[in-house]
Design an enzyme around this catalytic site. Structure first.
Site, PDB file in Angstrom:
ATOM      1  N   ASP A  76     -16.151 151.805  85.308  1.00 10.42           N
ATOM      2  CA  ASP A  76     -16.796 150.849  86.206  1.00 10.42           C
ATOM      3  C   ASP A  76     -16.330 151.126  87.624  1.00 10.42           C
ATOM      4  OD1 ASP A  76     -18.452 148.748  86.877  1.00 10.42           O
ATOM      5  OD2 ASP A  76     -17.467 147.284  85.589  1.00 10.42           O
ATOM      6  N   ASP A 112     -21.854 147.365  81.271  1.00 15.87           N
ATOM      7  CA  ASP A 112     -23.110 146.630  81.426  1.00 15.87           C
ATOM      8  C   ASP A 112     -24.213 147.627  81.768  1.00 15.87           C
ATOM      9  OD1 ASP A 112     -23.018 147.099  84.300  1.00 15.87           O
ATOM     10  OD2 ASP A 112     -21.606 145.439  84.417  1.00 15.87           O
ATOM     11  N   ASP A 167      -0.659 130.423 117.499  1.00 17.05           N
ATOM     12  CA  ASP A 167      -1.827 129.678 117.024  1.00 17.05           C
ATOM     13  C   ASP A 167      -2.609 130.434 115.954  1.00 17.05           C
ATOM     14  OD1 ASP A 167      -2.867 131.682 118.549  1.00 17.05           O
ATOM     15  OD2 ASP A 167      -4.092 130.400 119.832  1.00 17.05           O
ATOM     16  N   LYS A 216     -25.024 142.782  78.659  1.00 13.11           N
ATOM     17  CA  LYS A 216     -24.321 141.771  79.447  1.00 13.11           C
ATOM     18  C   LYS A 216     -25.317 140.993  80.294  1.00 13.11           C
ATOM     19  CE  LYS A 216     -20.960 141.220  83.223  1.00 13.11           C
ATOM     20  NZ  LYS A 216     -20.065 141.924  84.169  1.00 13.11           N
TER      21      LYS A 216
END
Length: 328
Positions: free
Chosen positions: A231, A177, A39, A206
């Site tokens: 980043d 950014d 299941d 950004k």
């Protein structure tokens, strides 16, 4: 170091990563069982006694072709609970990539703060400690959890990689950014120290509103330089590609990208293949399973983070300093 009282498990989805960690530690993974039922339910249990032992469980929480991120999270939580019920002295979840770390605030009315909910789930099953690497927002991570948290950084891995690769180049370290400026600045300072000379920095403008990204101003002088765009993660690669295009237009000689976690979701193959990026460096917290093999060979370098995690496990067990590890 005496690790006789340490018991290290890895759920099946992270077994390859974990086996490399154990080789650094000189111990074997403890046995466990994972079963799935018709299941869709499942169970996991340790096959070794954990009574009174210092237990670490490795499971990186990214989705792949076999299990969704939610499947992996659920399996990890249930296994941590089973260890607590089996009388483990201390249970540490070693999560190289921590899911839902980006949803750390309300960006619009009635938004969930999923980072906090995930923290509550770990605490509910009895996790004593969480060890991860380069979360999206360190302050949000530390504030979300009430149990102990440890945070590793890939910065020194990237410093060694780029110091060897670009030793003779003029270098600019760029955040894609404004939100990542602190991360980029920390990396810039470490790389400057390693190379023994000044390295310039900068960032890209950004803005994001309803999924639409705007802003194209580059705050850096990159002409005739090798640019490293750094980043915490690469998802589709659009942010990195956008910054790379701006650097090329401004006269950069070479453009490199570095991110701790390479998710490479969505249109990453098309975006990164077309991007003006010479090479991309990521760590092995998430394998590049969604990238085409040719793109991996042409553009990707995967740095090994398992020694860093192994050393962190040793220090946690011995009551040592994680901060000193990151500064070494």
């Amino acid at each position: 170091m005496n690790l006789d009282n340490v018991c290290l498990f890895a759920l099946n989805a992270s077994r390859i990563f974990a086996e490399r960690v154990t080789r650094h530690l000189g111990i074997a993974l403890a046995g466990h069982e994972e079963r799935s039922f018709e299941d869709g339910e499942h169970k996991s249990r340790p096959l070794a006694s954990v009574r009174g032992r210092d237990v670490f469980v490795i499971q990186s929480l990214y989705g792949d072709h076999q299990q969704s991120v939610n499947d992996k999270l659920c399996r990890l939580l249930f296994f941590l609970g089973a260890l607590r019920d089996a009388s483990a002295s201390c249970v540490t979840a070693v999560v190289p990539y921590l899911c839902y770390a980006r949803k750390d605030q309300k960006s619009q009315p009635r938004d969930p703060v999923t980072t906090r909910y995930v923290a509550a789930l770990f605490e509910a099953v009895g996790a004593d400690r969480i060890l991860t690497m380069d979360v999206h927002n360190l302050a949000a991570y530390q504030n979300a959890f009430r149990c102990r948290t440890d945070h590793l950084e890939a910065a020194l891995l990237f410093v060694e990689h780029f110091a060897a690769l670009l030793a003779a180049d003029e270098i600019v370290v760029l955040s894609p950014d404004a939100g990542g400026v602190k991360r980029a600045e920390k990396f810039r300072v470490a790389l400057s120290r390693r190379l023994g000379r000044a390295i310039a920095g900068g960032f890209m403008e950004k803005y994001r509103a309803r999924g639409v990204v705007s802003g194209d101003t580059l705050i850096a002088d990159v002409k005739n330089s090798s640019v490293i765009i750094i980043d915490d993660l690469i998802s589709s690669g659009a942010t990195i590609a956008r910054a790379a295009a701006a650097c090329r237009a401004a006269g950069a000689r070479r453009v490199y990208a570095a991110a701790s976690h390479g998710l490479f979701a969505g249109d990453a193959n098309a975006i990164l293949r077309a991007a003006a990026i010479d090479r991309i460096a990521v760590t092995d917290t998430v394998p590049p399973l969604r990238l085409d093999a040719t793109l991996v060979e042409e553009k990707l370098t995967v740095l090994d983070s398992t020694r860093l995690f192994a050393t962190a496990i040793e220090r946690i067990h011995a009551g040592g300093s994680i901060v000193e590890l990151l500064e070494s």
